[in-house]
Design an enzyme around this catalytic site. Structure first.
Site, short mmCIF file in Angstrom:
data_model
loop_
_atom_site.label_atom_id
_atom_site.label_comp_id
_atom_site.label_asym_id
_atom_site.label_seq_id
_atom_site.Cartn_x
_atom_site.Cartn_y
_atom_site.Cartn_z
N ASP A 83 31.16 46.40 53.04
CA ASP A 83 30.20 47.38 52.04
C ASP A 83 29.83 48.37 52.17
O ASP A 83 28.74 49.01 51.18
CB ASP A 83 30.23 46.89 50.84
CG ASP A 83 31.08 45.43 50.14
OD1 ASP A 83 32.19 46.33 49.91
OD2 ASP A 83 30.74 44.38 49.94
N LEU B 214 36.14 40.62 56.45
CA LEU B 214 36.10 41.46 57.43
C LEU B 214 36.39 42.28 58.07
O LEU B 214 37.59 41.03 59.28
CB LEU B 214 34.71 40.89 58.18
CG LEU B 214 33.58 42.04 57.96
CD1 LEU B 214 32.70 42.77 57.89
CD2 LEU B 214 32.28 40.78 58.95
N GLY C 183 47.42 42.89 44.03
CA GLY C 183 47.82 43.49 44.48
C GLY C 183 48.29 44.98 43.30
O GLY C 183 49.14 45.80 43.72
N SER C 184 47.59 44.99 42.36
CA SER C 184 48.29 46.18 41.15
C SER C 184 47.50 47.56 42.31
O SER C 184 48.32 48.66 41.86
CB SER C 184 47.32 45.73 40.40
OG SER C 184 46.12 45.58 40.20
N HIS D 275 35.50 49.61 46.34
CA HIS D 275 34.96 47.91 45.99
C HIS D 275 35.21 48.45 43.99
O HIS D 275 34.60 49.52 43.39
CB HIS D 275 33.33 48.46 46.62
CG HIS D 275 32.77 46.97 46.61
ND1 HIS D 275 32.66 45.76 47.04
CD2 HIS D 275 31.51 46.63 45.38
CE1 HIS D 275 31.85 44.98 46.09
NE2 HIS D 275 31.48 45.59 45.37
C1 GRF Z 1 40.64 45.07 42.87
O1 GRF Z 1 39.09 44.82 41.95
C2 GRF Z 1 39.65 45.76 43.99
O2 GRF Z 1 38.39 47.04 44.40
C3 GRF Z 1 38.74 44.55 44.92
O3 GRF Z 1 39.75 43.83 44.85
C4 GRF Z 1 40.84 44.09 43.65
C5 GRF Z 1 42.26 43.77 43.82
O4 GRF Z 1 42.58 43.82 42.53
N1 GRF Z 1 38.23 44.70 45.89
P1 GRF Z 1 44.24 44.02 42.98
O5 GRF Z 1 44.96 42.78 44.21
O6 GRF Z 1 44.81 45.20 43.62
O7 GRF Z 1 45.62 43.70 41.56
#
Ligand code: GRF
Length: 193
Positions: free
Chosen positions: A145, A87, A12-13, A104
């Site tokens: 996607d 999905l 969740g960053s 993505h």
């Molecule tokens: C990110 O790289 C996003 O693009 C992908 O999953 C990752 C999630 O990272 N779909 P975080 O949980 O937001 O740290």
């Protein structure tokens, strides 16, 4: 106020970055963070950020439309996927037409589709010997996607990059661009808010 719900399955960053970006906004707020994973670190982040959370099961997501009630209760206008692994079912896409965005961690249409998430993406990019990677922000439809692309940004790769360093470069692009792209898409879709 336009109300956002963020769906996330893991750390969740990005979710945190989006919450922080809009915390100063008078027009847009993150009202809810939802997860399919009760152990996801994003839920701890949400607690620290003082954002309400909701957890849902596979059955409730795919065999009922319960989540629509949860979203309606909070008057959610727009959905953001940020590291959400499942999905999105048809009923949810139809309830939020052109109102669900995903990010993505690669340059679609390459390196997308089922199973292409997280480190799998960066490993595949490395193995293919790509000279660049990046991010793709796109609308969500019922296929992984494949929704219309809204924005892409790229980063250069060198032969010394590893999946880990590629992930770092891509994350930096995500943090820089995702909140601004969300804001601009919302400004276009809700002209009179
Ligand atoms: C990110 O790289 C996003 O693009 C992908 O999953 C990752 C999630 O990272 N779909 P975080 O949980 O937001 O740290």
């Amino acid at each position: 106020m336009i109300k956002l719900a963020i769906f996330a399955s893991g750390s969740g960053s990005n979710a945190q970055n989006i919450v922080e970006y809009f915390s100063e906004s008078n027009d847009i707020e993150v009202s809810l963070i939802l997860s399919n994973n009760s152990k996801a670190y994003v839920l701890e982040r949400a607690q620290k950020l003082d954002i309400p959370t909701a957890i849902f099961s596979r059955d409730s997501f795919y065999k009922s439309e319960e989540i629509l009630k949860v979203l309606a209760n909070d008057k959610i206008d727009f959905i953001i996927l940020a590291g959400f692994m499942w999905l999105v079912p048809k009923y949810l896409v139809e309830a939020y037409p052109n109102r669900i965005l995903n990010i993505h961690p690669a340059l679609l249409p390459k390196f997308g589709g089922k199973g292409m998430y997280g480190d799998h993406v960066h490993k595949a990019v490395k193995e293919a010997g790509e000279v660049e990677s990046g991010i793709t922000i796109h609308y969500v439809n019922e296929k992984y996607d494949e929704g219309n692309i809204v924005f892409q940004a790229t980063c250069e790769l060198t032969t010394s990059d590893t999946p880990e360093t590629i992930a770092e470069k891509v994350h930096a692009l995500e943090y820089k661009h995702y909140p601004e792209v969300i804001e601009s898409v919302i400004q276009k879709s809700f002209k009179n808010y």
